[in-house]
Design a protein around this motif. Structure first.
Motif, PDB file in Angstrom:
ATOM      1  N   LEU A   1      -3.002   9.053  -5.274  1.00 42.52           N
ATOM      2  CA  LEU A   1      -2.648   8.075  -6.307  1.00 42.52           C
ATOM      3  C   LEU A   1      -3.578   6.863  -6.271  1.00 42.52           C
ATOM      4  CD1 LEU A   1       1.256   8.094  -6.020  1.00 42.52           C
ATOM      5  CD2 LEU A   1      -0.138   9.168  -7.793  1.00 42.52           C
ATOM      6  N   ALA A   2      -3.760   6.320  -5.078  1.00 43.54           N
ATOM      7  CA  ALA A   2      -4.609   5.128  -4.972  1.00 43.54           C
ATOM      8  C   ALA A   2      -5.030   4.942  -3.529  1.00 43.54           C
ATOM      9  CB  ALA A   2      -3.868   3.888  -5.457  1.00 43.54           C
ATOM     10  N   SER A   3      -6.144   4.260  -3.379  1.00 51.94           N
ATOM     11  CA  SER A   3      -6.681   3.964  -2.060  1.00 51.94           C
ATOM     12  C   SER A   3      -7.320   2.590  -2.146  1.00 51.94           C
ATOM     13  CB  SER A   3      -7.715   5.038  -1.724  1.00 51.94           C
ATOM     14  OG  SER A   3      -8.112   4.925  -0.396  1.00 51.94           O
ATOM     15  N   GLY A   4      -6.757   1.598  -1.465  1.00 54.37           N
ATOM     16  CA  GLY A   4      -7.294   0.240  -1.585  1.00 54.37           C
ATOM     17  C   GLY A   4      -7.316  -0.188  -3.037  1.00 54.37           C
ATOM     18  N   ASP A   5      -8.483  -0.620  -3.505  1.00 52.10           N
ATOM     19  CA  ASP A   5      -8.592  -1.083  -4.890  1.00 52.10           C
ATOM     20  C   ASP A   5      -8.888   0.048  -5.870  1.00 52.10           C
ATOM     21  OD1 ASP A   5      -8.098  -3.619  -4.136  1.00 52.10           O
ATOM     22  OD2 ASP A   5     -10.226  -4.180  -3.921  1.00 52.10           O
TER      23      ASP A   5
ATOM     24  N   GLU B   1      -3.602  -1.737  -8.710  1.00 53.98           N
ATOM     25  CA  GLU B   1      -2.385  -2.545  -8.517  1.00 53.98           C
ATOM     26  C   GLU B   1      -1.239  -2.032  -9.389  1.00 53.98           C
ATOM     27  OE1 GLU B   1      -4.011  -6.434  -9.180  1.00 53.98           O
ATOM     28  OE2 GLU B   1      -3.211  -6.537 -11.213  1.00 53.98           O
ATOM     29  N   GLU B   2      -1.561  -1.454 -10.534  1.00 55.92           N
ATOM     30  CA  GLU B   2      -0.500  -0.841 -11.348  1.00 55.92           C
ATOM     31  C   GLU B   2       0.087   0.391 -10.655  1.00 55.92           C
ATOM     32  OE1 GLU B   2      -1.979  -2.227 -15.813  1.00 55.92           O
ATOM     33  OE2 GLU B   2      -2.749  -0.362 -14.934  1.00 55.92           O
ATOM     34  N   VAL B   3      -0.769   1.138  -9.970  1.00 52.75           N
ATOM     35  CA  VAL B   3      -0.247   2.300  -9.218  1.00 52.75           C
ATOM     36  C   VAL B   3       0.742   1.823  -8.156  1.00 52.75           C
ATOM     37  CG1 VAL B   3      -0.798   4.146  -7.590  1.00 52.75           C
ATOM     38  CG2 VAL B   3      -2.270   3.754  -9.574  1.00 52.75           C
ATOM     39  N   TYR B   4       0.378   0.747  -7.437  1.00 51.49           N
ATOM     40  CA  TYR B   4       1.261   0.286  -6.361  1.00 51.49           C
ATOM     41  C   TYR B   4       2.578  -0.280  -6.897  1.00 51.49           C
ATOM     42  CZ  TYR B   4      -2.928   0.826  -3.559  1.00 51.49           C
ATOM     43  OH  TYR B   4      -4.036   1.356  -2.945  1.00 51.49           O
ATOM     44  N   VAL B   5       2.502  -1.015  -8.018  1.00 49.32           N
ATOM     45  CA  VAL B   5       3.714  -1.676  -8.529  1.00 49.32           C
ATOM     46  C   VAL B   5       4.538  -0.723  -9.402  1.00 49.32           C
ATOM     47  CG1 VAL B   5       4.582  -3.597  -9.938  1.00 49.32           C
ATOM     48  CG2 VAL B   5       2.654  -3.961  -8.362  1.00 49.32           C
ATOM     49  N   HIS B   6       3.861   0.103 -10.187  1.00 49.82           N
ATOM     50  CA  HIS B   6       4.568   1.033 -11.080  1.00 49.82           C
ATOM     51  C   HIS B   6       4.350   2.461 -10.576  1.00 49.82           C
ATOM     52  CE1 HIS B   6       5.325  -2.354 -13.651  1.00 49.82           C
ATOM     53  NE2 HIS B   6       4.048  -2.559 -13.896  1.00 49.82           N
ATOM     54  N   THR B   7       4.659   2.664  -9.315  1.00 53.35           N
ATOM     55  CA  THR B   7       4.318   3.927  -8.657  1.00 53.35           C
ATOM     56  C   THR B   7       4.980   5.129  -9.328  1.00 53.35           C
ATOM     57  OG1 THR B   7       4.182   2.657  -6.620  1.00 53.35           O
ATOM     58  CG2 THR B   7       4.204   5.038  -6.397  1.00 53.35           C
ATOM     59  N   ARG B   8       6.225   4.944  -9.756  1.00 52.05           N
ATOM     60  CA  ARG B   8       6.901   6.091 -10.390  1.00 52.05           C
ATOM     61  C   ARG B   8       6.139   6.589 -11.623  1.00 52.05           C
ATOM     62  NH1 ARG B   8      13.498   5.136 -10.426  1.00 52.05           N
ATOM     63  NH2 ARG B   8      13.836   5.828  -8.289  1.00 52.05           N
ATOM     64  N   GLN B   9       5.727   5.638 -12.478  1.00 55.14           N
ATOM     65  CA  GLN B   9       5.019   6.068 -13.690  1.00 55.14           C
ATOM     66  C   GLN B   9       3.677   6.711 -13.346  1.00 55.14           C
ATOM     67  OE1 GLN B   9       6.557   3.054 -13.296  1.00 55.14           O
ATOM     68  NE2 GLN B   9       6.986   2.102 -15.278  1.00 55.14           N
TER      69      GLN B   9
ATOM     70  N   ALA C   1       0.825  -1.213   0.000  1.00 58.01           N
ATOM     71  CA  ALA C   1       0.000   0.000   0.000  1.00 58.01           C
ATOM     72  C   ALA C   1       0.860   1.265   0.000  1.00 58.01           C
ATOM     73  CB  ALA C   1      -0.923   0.006   1.219  1.00 58.01           C
ATOM     74  N   LEU C   2       2.151   1.123   0.362  1.00 58.39           N
ATOM     75  CA  LEU C   2       3.038   2.287   0.442  1.00 58.39           C
ATOM     76  C   LEU C   2       3.808   2.525  -0.854  1.00 58.39           C
ATOM     77  CD1 LEU C   2       2.274   1.710   3.419  1.00 58.39           C
ATOM     78  CD2 LEU C   2       4.521   2.526   4.056  1.00 58.39           C
ATOM     79  N   GLY C   3       3.461   1.769  -1.893  1.00 58.12           N
ATOM     80  CA  GLY C   3       4.036   2.023  -3.210  1.00 58.12           C
ATOM     81  C   GLY C   3       5.408   1.408  -3.394  1.00 58.12           C
ATOM     82  N   ARG C   4       5.764   1.286  -4.677  1.00 58.26           N
ATOM     83  CA  ARG C   4       7.053   0.667  -5.015  1.00 58.26           C
ATOM     84  C   ARG C   4       7.929   1.700  -5.719  1.00 58.26           C
ATOM     85  NH1 ARG C   4       8.225  -1.754  -9.898  1.00 58.26           N
ATOM     86  NH2 ARG C   4      10.115  -3.024  -9.938  1.00 58.26           N
ATOM     87  N   PHE C   5       9.014   2.013  -5.098  1.00 53.07           N
ATOM     88  CA  PHE C   5      10.023   2.903  -5.694  1.00 53.07           C
ATOM     89  C   PHE C   5      11.324   2.671  -4.963  1.00 53.07           C
ATOM     90  CE2 PHE C   5       6.846   5.244  -3.134  1.00 53.07           C
ATOM     91  CZ  PHE C   5       7.595   5.833  -2.122  1.00 53.07           C
ATOM     92  N   LYS C   6      12.327   3.530  -5.191  1.00 53.49           N
ATOM     93  CA  LYS C   6      13.601   3.348  -4.476  1.00 53.49           C
ATOM     94  C   LYS C   6      13.444   4.032  -3.117  1.00 53.49           C
ATOM     95  CE  LYS C   6      16.580   2.775  -8.487  1.00 53.49           C
ATOM     96  NZ  LYS C   6      17.802   3.225  -9.202  1.00 53.49           N
ATOM     97  N   HIS C   7      12.821   3.255  -2.224  1.00 58.50           N
ATOM     98  CA  HIS C   7      12.484   3.796  -0.914  1.00 58.50           C
ATOM     99  C   HIS C   7      13.752   4.094  -0.122  1.00 58.50           C
ATOM    100  CE1 HIS C   7       8.123   3.393  -0.440  1.00 58.50           C
ATOM    101  NE2 HIS C   7       8.186   2.285  -1.137  1.00 58.50           N
ATOM    102  N   GLU C   8      13.886   5.348   0.304  1.00 54.06           N
ATOM    103  CA  GLU C   8      14.961   5.689   1.232  1.00 54.06           C
ATOM    104  C   GLU C   8      14.591   5.202   2.632  1.00 54.06           C
ATOM    105  OE1 GLU C   8      17.897   6.976   0.927  1.00 54.06           O
ATOM    106  OE2 GLU C   8      18.364   7.388   3.020  1.00 54.06           O
ATOM    107  N   GLY C   9      13.482   5.702   3.146  1.00 57.45           N
ATOM    108  CA  GLY C   9      13.064   5.332   4.493  1.00 57.45           C
ATOM    109  C   GLY C   9      11.584   5.595   4.644  1.00 57.45           C
ATOM    110  N   ALA C  10      11.125   5.642   5.873  1.00 55.63           N
ATOM    111  CA  ALA C  10       9.718   5.873   6.145  1.00 55.63           C
ATOM    112  C   ALA C  10       9.614   6.562   7.489  1.00 55.63           C
ATOM    113  CB  ALA C  10       8.962   4.546   6.177  1.00 55.63           C
TER     114      ALA C  10
END
Ligand code: FEO
Ligand code: CA
Ligand code: CA
Length: 693
Positions: free
Chosen positions: A459-463, A473-481, A362-371
């Motif tokens: 960007l997205a909320s749940g489904d 699910e594309e937002v979560y996996v391809h968050t950068r785009q 749910a927190l997205g996929r990118f080059k996560h530094e931290g949280a």
């Protein structure tokens, strides 16, 4: 032309590739990210409406780098007359009197020592270093005879994030959690052939990644911390430990592989950089430069897939570590979805060794530094995150549900699901000065501040997706785009993003971006006001009515980093001849007095990296003092800042060009004749008193 300071020349003797980083660090840590094209080629006109830009006199630092030059002022920051005796020493008598609480120590001068340098009156101790035993039965460090099995029971390599948490049952113990970002096999292993690593060498590398949980005993008199080897909470997570993929993208077709047709269990975590500790006592850690572990991008033929991979920096044929020769999941042709299972925030419960760690989609996929988590007034959790790449974005997540207080089993179960449901946002910044006043030089605009307003874009909320053309699910996996599509602001490598527990303001470390304003890359804007930005900036963000669930915010630049004598730097309006030089801010933390602490990565002024304290409020705002420096070639990570403890992770000591196992270029921490070892350092005040008071 400025006269060349002899000390400055001395500090620049060591070769670097980008800023202060060596070629070795660039290759093993980031997969040579800076040598590749910028992955964000979107024409996302982030600040069409916006944005677009100090001065003073120069500091003299004790034994230090600067020599009292006076440079021309181009901006509008008035520097109050500094005490003539300052001597560049941001510590003794000054026009502003005694230092504020937390900052009352003698600033450490820039240096190139192969040592951790702290102020007078402070003691230091290595708590644990790469190869020290963690689990029962693990052998002592013996680099000549390392095996995958021994490494899997020992402290991993290149510690980055550090948390020092209360022990559940013994007040004289604490629980230390650290992650292990990356390995540098050529400096770790004897007889290492980069072109043909052995299977054992590859498996040692996998085992040296991940996280460690280590119970430590605290000496009540000195504050020294000693690992309790084999304690029941101790744990090693490696690049082969099973993780539950959870949240809205779990089970997505985009996450299924031949080994995991359900798309629900991934093996291992990679390139864990910074992190955060949640209000319910779990630890978050960001998977950052995961792309570098995957091979054969060049053989991927599907254009859409290739573009998606390129947006995350995948490139080339063989990977640097050749893990694909041992495990086909690292081959992009054989396992097209395996890379989608990295680039997440992971959550670990250090108090529950039986709980499988999670990858929080749910927190997205990118080059996560931290949280950087915190609670909103209504009990929902808000997590701030940076995507550490040139021209990438800043994000926020707000949970759907509220945290339950207490430590009952049901509260714990509930809280450990909070990061699975909520809304993901990306940040857009707008400057308040006319674009023509932001000229890329770092000169302040006429209103005297780099500042403005901003908005969190859903960007997205749940489904549910809020991005045209993207499923949730594309937002979560391809968050950068997805973030490209909504016009997020291209930032100068957003790293740590952390809220102040005292004021609620949020601080963002933007490390640097030497590509800003070059070629077809985005030009300076008010939030990223320097072209060819070598030294980075620190941004302060204020959410409306101190409500972290607000969709708008105000912002200003607290620090525009670099040489205080240079016209393009700014220290919150504080006189620049009274501050320590700071370059490449990376991680942030807060002391109990409300001061901001900043660790640096890649000091482009030629000094070793350091840890700095910055006053945030009142007449001291912008006062910046260096508290410590790490050994040569190292980066300052962590940091943990408590009343009586400061812990830093000294990452990659001696990682200078030409370094190898056979040719070590640092002997820290074990001294003459030894290999350098990444390690956690505990700094306390003599008498175990409060720090900086
Ligand atoms: Fe691993 Fe963004 O530093
Ligand atoms: Ca302005
Ligand atoms: Ca970092």
């Amino acid at each position: 032309m400025q006269p060349q300071n002899p000390e400055r020349r001395r500090l620049q003797l060591f070769p670097s590739v980008h800023g202060g980083r060596s070629a070795l660090t660039c290759m093993y840590r980031c997969g040579d990210a800076c040598s590749h094209p910028v992955p964000n080629t979107s024409d996302n006109e982030y600040l069409g409406d916006v944005i677009a830009k100090a001065v003073s006199r120069r500091g003299l630092f004790k034994g230090g780098v600067a020599a009292g030059l006076v440079v021309g002022a181009t901006g509008a920051v008035a520097a109050p007359a500094a005490a003539a005796d300052a001597g560049g020493d941001a510590s003794s008598a000054h026009w502003w009197g005694r230092a504020p609480r937390g900052l009352d120590f003698d600033a450490v001068a820039p240096n190139r020592e192969d040592a951790v340098v702290t102020p007078e009156g402070y003691e230091q101790q290595v708590v644990i270093a790469w190869g020290d035993p963690v689990l029962a039965g693990a052998p002592e460090f013996d680099p000549e005879n390392q095996t995958p099995e021994s490494q899997a029971g020992q402290f991993g390599y290149n510690n980055d994030y550090v948390a020092l948490l209360p022990h559940p049952s013994d007040r004289h113990k604490k629980v230390l959690v650290a992650n292990h970002e990356y390995t540098t096999e050529s400096s770790m292993l004897p007889d290492y052939d980069e072109a043909a690593p052995t299977e054992d060498q590859i498996r040692i590398g996998l085992a040296a990644h991940g996280l460690s949980v280590v119970t430590v005993k605290e000496d009540r008199r000195t504050g020294a911390l000693t690992p309790v080897v084999g304690d029941g909470l101790n744990r090693r997570i490696t690049a082969e430990t099973p993780f539950v993929i959870s949240g809205p993208a779990a089970g997505s077709d985009l996450l299924k592989t031949s080994a995991d047709p359900e798309g629900e269990t991934a093996l291992g975590t990679l390139n864990n950089c910074a992190g955060g500790t949640t209000p319910w006592g779990t630890v978050l850690s960001g998977e950052e430069n995961f792309n570098q572990y995957f091979a054969n991008f060049a053989s991927v033929t599907d254009p859409e897939r290739k573009a998606a991979l390129a947006r995350y920096g995948f490139s080339g044929g063989a990977s640097a570590r050749k893990w694909e020769q041992y495990d086909t999941r690292f081959d992009l042709v054989q396992e097209p979805n395996e890379p989608n299972r990295f680039g997440w925030i992971v959550e670990l419960d250090p108090y529950d060794p039986d709980w499988a760690p999670r990858k929080r989609t749910a927190l997205g996929r990118f080059k996560h530094e931290g949280a950087g988590p915190r609670l909103a007034r209504d009990g929902r959790v808000v997590v701030y995150m940076g995507d550490d790449e040139r021209f990438d974005y800043m994000y926020k997540f707000i949970s759907k549900h509220k945290m339950k207080t207490g430590n009952s089993r049901s509260a714990r179960e509930h809280n450990r699901k909070l990061l699975d449901e909520g809304t993901l946002y990306v940040a857009k910044f707008t400057g308040d000065s006319p674009v023509e006043q932001i000229d890329g030089s770092g000169a302040l605009p006429r209103d005297g501040a780099f500042d403005g307003s901003g908005e969190w874009i859903k960007l997205a909320s749940g489904d549910r997706s809020y991005v045209d053309g993207f499923s949730a699910e594309e937002v979560y996996v391809h968050t950068r785009q997805a973030a490209d599509r909504v016009g997020a602001t291209k930032m100068d490598r957003p790293e740590d993003v952390e809220p102040s527990p005292k004021t609620g303001k949020v601080y963002v470390a933007l490390t640097n971006n030497t590509n800003r304003g070059t070629g077809s890359n985005a030009k300076a804007d008010e939030a990223n006001p320097r072209n060819a930005n070598k030294h980075g900036q620190v941004l302060e963000l204020t959410e409306r009515r101190d409500d972290p669930t607000a969709s708008t915010f105000g912002w200003n630049l607290l620090l525009v980093c670099g040489d205080p004598a240079a016209a393009d730097t700014y220290f919150g309006g504080f006189p620049k001849d009274q501050v320590s030089p700071i370059s490449c801010p990376d991680n942030v933390a807060f002391d109990p007095h409300g001061n901001l602490w900043i660790s640096t990565d890649g000091n482009a002024l030629g000094s070793n990296d350091g840890l700095f304290a910055v006053a945030l409020e009142g007449r001291y705002r912008g006062l910046t003092k260096q508290f410590l420096t790490v050994p040569i070639g190292a980066e300052t990570c962590g940091p943990v800042v408590q009343d009586k403890h400061i812990l830093v992770a000294a990452q990659h000591p001696g990682e200078l060009s030409g370094a190898s196992y056979e040719n070590p270029l640092s002997q820290w921490p074990d001294g003459p004749g030894s290999l350098p070892r990444p390690a956690i350092v505990n700094v306390t005040r003599e008498g175990f008193d409060s720090i900086g008071c």
